[in-house]
Design a protein around this motif. Structure first.
Motif, short mmCIF file in Angstrom:
data_model
loop_
_atom_site.label_atom_id
_atom_site.label_comp_id
_atom_site.label_asym_id
_atom_site.label_seq_id
_atom_site.Cartn_x
_atom_site.Cartn_y
_atom_site.Cartn_z
N PHE A 1 0.82 -1.21 0.00
CA PHE A 1 0.00 0.00 0.00
C PHE A 1 0.86 1.26 0.00
O PHE A 1 0.51 2.25 -0.65
CB PHE A 1 -0.97 0.01 1.18
CG PHE A 1 -2.19 -0.83 0.93
CD1 PHE A 1 -3.05 -0.51 -0.10
CD2 PHE A 1 -2.46 -1.92 1.72
CE1 PHE A 1 -4.19 -1.27 -0.34
CE2 PHE A 1 -3.58 -2.69 1.49
CZ PHE A 1 -4.44 -2.37 0.45
N LEU A 2 1.98 1.24 0.70
CA LEU A 2 2.87 2.41 0.66
C LEU A 2 3.42 2.62 -0.74
O LEU A 2 3.50 3.76 -1.23
CB LEU A 2 4.01 2.23 1.66
CG LEU A 2 3.65 2.38 3.13
CD1 LEU A 2 4.86 2.06 4.01
CD2 LEU A 2 3.17 3.79 3.41
N LEU A 3 3.82 1.56 -1.39
CA LEU A 3 4.33 1.68 -2.75
C LEU A 3 3.23 2.11 -3.71
O LEU A 3 3.47 2.92 -4.61
CB LEU A 3 4.93 0.34 -3.21
CG LEU A 3 5.53 0.33 -4.60
CD1 LEU A 3 6.77 1.22 -4.63
CD2 LEU A 3 5.88 -1.07 -5.02
N GLY A 4 2.03 1.58 -3.51
CA GLY A 4 0.91 1.97 -4.38
C GLY A 4 0.54 3.43 -4.23
O GLY A 4 0.11 4.07 -5.20
N ASP A 5 0.70 3.98 -3.02
CA ASP A 5 0.41 5.40 -2.82
C ASP A 5 1.46 6.29 -3.47
O ASP A 5 1.16 7.37 -3.97
CB ASP A 5 0.33 5.73 -1.33
CG ASP A 5 -0.92 5.16 -0.69
OD1 ASP A 5 -1.88 4.86 -1.42
OD2 ASP A 5 -0.93 5.03 0.55
N ALA B 1 -3.48 -4.96 -8.84
CA ALA B 1 -3.12 -6.37 -8.93
C ALA B 1 -2.15 -6.74 -7.81
O ALA B 1 -2.27 -7.82 -7.21
CB ALA B 1 -2.50 -6.67 -10.29
N PHE B 2 -1.21 -5.86 -7.52
CA PHE B 2 -0.28 -6.13 -6.43
C PHE B 2 -0.99 -6.15 -5.07
O PHE B 2 -0.65 -6.94 -4.20
CB PHE B 2 0.86 -5.11 -6.41
CG PHE B 2 1.82 -5.27 -7.55
CD1 PHE B 2 2.21 -6.51 -7.99
CD2 PHE B 2 2.33 -4.16 -8.20
CE1 PHE B 2 3.09 -6.67 -9.05
CE2 PHE B 2 3.21 -4.29 -9.25
CZ PHE B 2 3.60 -5.55 -9.68
N SER B 3 -1.96 -5.28 -4.91
CA SER B 3 -2.74 -5.27 -3.67
C SER B 3 -3.53 -6.57 -3.50
O SER B 3 -3.57 -7.15 -2.41
CB SER B 3 -3.71 -4.09 -3.65
OG SER B 3 -3.00 -2.88 -3.69
N ILE B 4 -4.12 -7.03 -4.58
CA ILE B 4 -4.86 -8.29 -4.53
C ILE B 4 -3.92 -9.46 -4.21
O ILE B 4 -4.25 -10.33 -3.40
CB ILE B 4 -5.62 -8.51 -5.86
CG1 ILE B 4 -6.75 -7.51 -5.98
CG2 ILE B 4 -6.15 -9.94 -5.95
CD1 ILE B 4 -7.42 -7.49 -7.34
N LEU B 5 -2.75 -9.47 -4.83
CA LEU B 5 -1.78 -10.53 -4.56
C LEU B 5 -1.29 -10.51 -3.11
O LEU B 5 -1.08 -11.56 -2.51
CB LEU B 5 -0.60 -10.43 -5.52
CG LEU B 5 -0.88 -10.85 -6.95
CD1 LEU B 5 0.33 -10.58 -7.83
CD2 LEU B 5 -1.27 -12.31 -7.02
N SER B 6 -1.13 -9.32 -2.55
CA SER B 6 -0.68 -9.25 -1.16
C SER B 6 -1.76 -9.74 -0.21
O SER B 6 -1.46 -10.42 0.78
CB SER B 6 -0.23 -7.83 -0.81
OG SER B 6 -1.32 -6.94 -0.85
N PHE B 7 -3.02 -9.43 -0.50
CA PHE B 7 -4.12 -9.97 0.32
C PHE B 7 -4.24 -11.48 0.15
O PHE B 7 -4.52 -12.19 1.11
CB PHE B 7 -5.45 -9.29 -0.03
CG PHE B 7 -5.68 -8.01 0.70
CD1 PHE B 7 -5.77 -7.99 2.08
CD2 PHE B 7 -5.79 -6.82 0.01
CE1 PHE B 7 -5.98 -6.81 2.76
CE2 PHE B 7 -6.00 -5.64 0.68
CZ PHE B 7 -6.09 -5.63 2.06
N LEU B 8 -4.02 -11.96 -1.06
CA LEU B 8 -4.05 -13.40 -1.29
C LEU B 8 -2.94 -14.09 -0.50
O LEU B 8 -3.14 -15.18 0.04
CB LEU B 8 -3.92 -13.69 -2.78
CG LEU B 8 -4.00 -15.14 -3.20
CD1 LEU B 8 -5.37 -15.71 -2.86
CD2 LEU B 8 -3.74 -15.27 -4.69
N ASN B 9 -1.80 -13.45 -0.41
CA ASN B 9 -0.70 -13.97 0.39
C ASN B 9 -1.11 -14.09 1.86
O ASN B 9 -0.82 -15.10 2.52
CB ASN B 9 0.52 -13.06 0.24
CG ASN B 9 1.75 -13.62 0.88
OD1 ASN B 9 1.89 -14.82 1.08
ND2 ASN B 9 2.69 -12.74 1.17
N LEU B 10 -1.80 -13.09 2.38
CA LEU B 10 -2.27 -13.13 3.77
C LEU B 10 -3.32 -14.23 3.96
O LEU B 10 -3.27 -14.98 4.94
CB LEU B 10 -2.85 -11.78 4.17
CG LEU B 10 -3.44 -11.72 5.59
CD1 LEU B 10 -2.36 -11.92 6.63
CD2 LEU B 10 -4.16 -10.40 5.79
N VAL B 11 -4.24 -14.34 3.02
CA VAL B 11 -5.29 -15.37 3.13
C VAL B 11 -4.66 -16.76 3.12
O VAL B 11 -5.04 -17.63 3.92
CB VAL B 11 -6.32 -15.20 1.99
CG1 VAL B 11 -7.24 -16.41 1.90
CG2 VAL B 11 -7.12 -13.94 2.20
#
Length: 79
Positions: free
Chosen positions: A43-47, A56-66
């Motif tokens: 999220f810091l990089l996306g901002d 897409a990177f945000s979705i992948l990071s949430f998928l990593n957490l899940v």
């Protein structure tokens, strides 16, 4: 029959198995903490850097957490 455990002959196979299970669960918890750090950095990089791949990177990071949470639940249930 002499003990094959050179370090501590009082350790049994059950104690070693409990240690291995606890280590695997602790590793899963650490992986979840790592996933949270990845989400924060994403999220810091996306901002800072707006690109078309940021969602897409945000979705992948949430998928990593899940997947980390699923790993923890599976390890707690089956170990």
């Amino acid at each position: 029959m002499p003990s094959l455990n050179i370090i501590n002959p009082n350790l049994t196979a059950i104690n070693i198995l409990v240690f291995v299970k606890a280590s695997l669960i602790a590793g899963a918890v650490l992986y979840i903490l790592f996933s949270l750090v990845v989400i924060r950095q994403t999220f810091l990089l996306g901002d800072m850097l707006k690109t078309k791949f940021s969602p897409a990177f945000s979705i992948l990071s949430f998928l990593n957490l899940v997947l980390g949470v699923v790993l923890l639940l599976i390890s707690v249930k089956y170990l």
